[in-house]
Write a protein that holds these residues in place. Structure first.
Motif, PDB file in Angstrom:
ATOM      1  N   LEU A 165       0.447 -54.590 -20.501  1.00 42.45           N
ATOM      2  CA  LEU A 165       0.271 -53.142 -20.661  1.00 42.45           C
ATOM      3  C   LEU A 165       0.459 -52.707 -22.114  1.00 42.45           C
ATOM      4  O   LEU A 165      -0.288 -51.863 -22.619  1.00 42.45           O
ATOM      5  CB  LEU A 165       1.243 -52.380 -19.759  1.00 42.45           C
ATOM      6  N   ARG A 166       1.442 -53.276 -22.785  1.00 43.56           N
ATOM      7  CA  ARG A 166       1.740 -52.858 -24.157  1.00 43.56           C
ATOM      8  C   ARG A 166       0.629 -53.266 -25.120  1.00 43.56           C
ATOM      9  O   ARG A 166       0.165 -52.459 -25.923  1.00 43.56           O
ATOM     10  CB  ARG A 166       3.067 -53.444 -24.625  1.00 43.56           C
ATOM     11  N   TYR A 167       0.193 -54.519 -25.047  1.00 44.36           N
ATOM     12  CA  TYR A 167      -0.786 -55.005 -26.011  1.00 44.36           C
ATOM     13  C   TYR A 167      -2.229 -54.808 -25.543  1.00 44.36           C
ATOM     14  O   TYR A 167      -3.136 -54.739 -26.372  1.00 44.36           O
ATOM     15  CB  TYR A 167      -0.527 -56.471 -26.353  1.00 44.36           C
ATOM     16  N   GLY A 168      -2.424 -54.720 -24.252  1.00 45.35           N
ATOM     17  CA  GLY A 168      -3.784 -54.534 -23.751  1.00 45.35           C
ATOM     18  C   GLY A 168      -4.180 -53.079 -23.602  1.00 45.35           C
ATOM     19  O   GLY A 168      -5.342 -52.723 -23.819  1.00 45.35           O
ATOM     20  N   PHE A 169      -3.225 -52.241 -23.250  1.00 50.94           N
ATOM     21  CA  PHE A 169      -3.545 -50.848 -22.957  1.00 50.94           C
ATOM     22  C   PHE A 169      -2.714 -49.866 -23.784  1.00 50.94           C
ATOM     23  O   PHE A 169      -2.759 -48.668 -23.548  1.00 50.94           O
ATOM     24  CB  PHE A 169      -3.326 -50.574 -21.461  1.00 50.94           C
ATOM     25  N   HIS A 170      -1.957 -50.370 -24.738  1.00 53.77           N
ATOM     26  CA  HIS A 170      -1.123 -49.548 -25.623  1.00 53.77           C
ATOM     27  C   HIS A 170      -0.183 -48.612 -24.864  1.00 53.77           C
ATOM     28  O   HIS A 170       0.052 -47.481 -25.266  1.00 53.77           O
ATOM     29  CB  HIS A 170      -1.982 -48.770 -26.622  1.00 53.77           C
ATOM     30  N   MET A 191      11.607 -61.017 -12.903  1.00 53.38           N
ATOM     31  CA  MET A 191      11.704 -60.789 -14.340  1.00 53.38           C
ATOM     32  C   MET A 191      10.455 -61.296 -15.060  1.00 53.38           C
ATOM     33  O   MET A 191       9.918 -60.611 -15.941  1.00 53.38           O
ATOM     34  CB  MET A 191      12.930 -61.477 -14.917  1.00 53.38           C
ATOM     35  N   VAL A 192       9.981 -62.469 -14.683  1.00 57.23           N
ATOM     36  CA  VAL A 192       8.773 -63.015 -15.311  1.00 57.23           C
ATOM     37  C   VAL A 192       7.593 -62.078 -15.071  1.00 57.23           C
ATOM     38  O   VAL A 192       6.820 -61.777 -15.995  1.00 57.23           O
ATOM     39  CB  VAL A 192       8.481 -64.439 -14.785  1.00 57.23           C
ATOM     40  N   VAL A 193       7.453 -61.586 -13.844  1.00 57.72           N
ATOM     41  CA  VAL A 193       6.354 -60.676 -13.527  1.00 57.72           C
ATOM     42  C   VAL A 193       6.489 -59.366 -14.309  1.00 57.72           C
ATOM     43  O   VAL A 193       5.504 -58.867 -14.889  1.00 57.72           O
ATOM     44  CB  VAL A 193       6.289 -60.402 -12.001  1.00 57.72           C
ATOM     45  N   ILE A 194       7.682 -58.812 -14.370  1.00 56.76           N
ATOM     46  CA  ILE A 194       7.914 -57.542 -15.080  1.00 56.76           C
ATOM     47  C   ILE A 194       7.618 -57.697 -16.567  1.00 56.76           C
ATOM     48  O   ILE A 194       6.927 -56.854 -17.161  1.00 56.76           O
ATOM     49  CB  ILE A 194       9.358 -57.044 -14.844  1.00 56.76           C
ATOM     50  N   VAL A 195       8.127 -58.764 -17.177  1.00 59.16           N
ATOM     51  CA  VAL A 195       7.894 -58.968 -18.605  1.00 59.16           C
ATOM     52  C   VAL A 195       6.418 -59.209 -18.881  1.00 59.16           C
ATOM     53  O   VAL A 195       5.848 -58.650 -19.830  1.00 59.16           O
ATOM     54  CB  VAL A 195       8.771 -60.126 -19.143  1.00 59.16           C
ATOM     55  N   PHE A 196       5.773 -60.026 -18.049  1.00 55.96           N
ATOM     56  CA  PHE A 196       4.342 -60.282 -18.228  1.00 55.96           C
ATOM     57  C   PHE A 196       3.540 -58.990 -18.110  1.00 55.96           C
ATOM     58  O   PHE A 196       2.676 -58.700 -18.948  1.00 55.96           O
ATOM     59  CB  PHE A 196       3.851 -61.308 -17.197  1.00 55.96           C
ATOM     60  N   SER A 256      14.951 -56.367 -17.109  1.00 57.78           N
ATOM     61  CA  SER A 256      14.937 -57.782 -17.499  1.00 57.78           C
ATOM     62  C   SER A 256      16.288 -58.215 -18.044  1.00 57.78           C
ATOM     63  O   SER A 256      16.754 -59.319 -17.755  1.00 57.78           O
ATOM     64  CB  SER A 256      13.858 -58.024 -18.556  1.00 57.78           C
ATOM     65  N   LEU A 257      16.926 -57.356 -18.812  1.00 59.48           N
ATOM     66  CA  LEU A 257      18.251 -57.682 -19.342  1.00 59.48           C
ATOM     67  C   LEU A 257      19.275 -57.831 -18.220  1.00 59.48           C
ATOM     68  O   LEU A 257      20.084 -58.763 -18.225  1.00 59.48           O
ATOM     69  CB  LEU A 257      18.704 -56.610 -20.332  1.00 59.48           C
ATOM     70  N   VAL A 258      19.232 -56.959 -17.239  1.00 61.32           N
ATOM     71  CA  VAL A 258      20.143 -57.053 -16.099  1.00 61.32           C
ATOM     72  C   VAL A 258      19.922 -58.378 -15.360  1.00 61.32           C
ATOM     73  O   VAL A 258      20.874 -59.084 -15.021  1.00 61.32           O
ATOM     74  CB  VAL A 258      19.963 -55.853 -15.139  1.00 61.32           C
ATOM     75  N   ILE A 259      18.673 -58.740 -15.168  1.00 59.75           N
ATOM     76  CA  ILE A 259      18.359 -59.991 -14.468  1.00 59.75           C
ATOM     77  C   ILE A 259      18.834 -61.197 -15.270  1.00 59.75           C
ATOM     78  O   ILE A 259      19.395 -62.145 -14.705  1.00 59.75           O
ATOM     79  CB  ILE A 259      16.849 -60.069 -14.153  1.00 59.75           C
ATOM     80  N   VAL A 260      18.648 -61.178 -16.584  1.00 62.10           N
ATOM     81  CA  VAL A 260      19.101 -62.292 -17.416  1.00 62.10           C
ATOM     82  C   VAL A 260      20.621 -62.440 -17.331  1.00 62.10           C
ATOM     83  O   VAL A 260      21.145 -63.553 -17.227  1.00 62.10           O
ATOM     84  CB  VAL A 260      18.647 -62.109 -18.882  1.00 62.10           C
ATOM     85  N   ILE A 261      21.336 -61.318 -17.356  1.00 62.21           N
ATOM     86  CA  ILE A 261      22.795 -61.364 -17.249  1.00 62.21           C
ATOM     87  C   ILE A 261      23.204 -61.986 -15.922  1.00 62.21           C
ATOM     88  O   ILE A 261      24.029 -62.903 -15.875  1.00 62.21           O
ATOM     89  CB  ILE A 261      23.396 -59.955 -17.408  1.00 62.21           C
ATOM     90  N   TRP A 262      22.623 -61.526 -14.837  1.00 55.65           N
ATOM     91  CA  TRP A 262      22.953 -62.065 -13.517  1.00 55.65           C
ATOM     92  C   TRP A 262      22.608 -63.547 -13.429  1.00 55.65           C
ATOM     93  O   TRP A 262      23.387 -64.351 -12.941  1.00 55.65           O
ATOM     94  CB  TRP A 262      22.227 -61.273 -12.436  1.00 55.65           C
ATOM     95  N   PHE A 263      21.416 -63.898 -13.889  1.00 50.46           N
ATOM     96  CA  PHE A 263      20.966 -65.285 -13.794  1.00 50.46           C
ATOM     97  C   PHE A 263      21.871 -66.207 -14.610  1.00 50.46           C
ATOM     98  O   PHE A 263      22.191 -67.317 -14.179  1.00 50.46           O
ATOM     99  CB  PHE A 263      19.508 -65.402 -14.259  1.00 50.46           C
TER     100      PHE A 263
END
Length: 164
Positions: free
Chosen positions: A36-41, A26-31, A51-58
């Motif tokens: 990608l979003r802010y550096g490469f639009h 999740m940390v890698v995916i969010v990072f 990430s939401l699925v992982i947070v729920i499980w965790f």
């Protein structure tokens, strides 16, 4: 019973390892998505969903860990001058409530899992039941650990409140 606890602990250790891998992913995916979003639009369209699925499980695996390690919040309001048996009775009540919570997680988690299988997550098209299948799994661990604590507390009560 000691052998059963060892098997249960080894099974739960495996689940904790899965949780650690999921948290790292999740940390890698969010990072990656932020870069990608802010550096490469651009961004990964499924990153928030996964990430939401992982947070729920965790979160729910951590709940079971709290029961296993007896990490629940305690508020000591009553003076410790009361008899030890009084506090053991409170521990037995706590254990019974944890068993009830585990049963609720199993029962309603299974129902949610079955209902969630009818719908799909929009970005990944994974069945929505992935969000809920952790509930019965965690409920089983909560019940098993709470029963172990309950048996220990009842044994302490029979010995007159002496720590075993």
């Amino acid at each position: 019973m000691e052998q059963f606890k060892k098997v249960l602990d080894s099974l739960f250790a495996w689940i904790l390892k899965v949780a650690m891998v999921m948290l790292t992913a999740m940390v890698v995916i969010v990072f990656l998505n932020v870069v990608l979003r802010y550096g490469f639009h651009s961004g990964v369209h499924w990153a928030e969903e996964i990430s939401l699925v992982i947070v729920i499980w965790f979160t729910f695996i951590s709940m079971a860990l709290g029961v296993k390690e007896n990490l629940h919040i305690n508020i000591t309001v009553l003076p410790r001058k009361l008899p030890e048996k009084f506090f053991i009775i409170l521990d037995v009540i706590k254990d019974a409530l944890e068993i009830l919570i585990g049963a609720i997680l199993i029962l309603f988690g299974w129902k949610l899992t079955l209902n969630g299988a009818r719908s799909f997550l929009p970005a990944t098209h994974i069945p929505n039941s992935i969000n809920y299948v952790v509930l019965p799994i965690v409920g089983i661990f909560i019940i098993l650990y709470a029963v172990l604590y309950l048996l220990e507390d009842l044994k302490r009560y029979k010995k007159g409140g002496v720590q075993s």
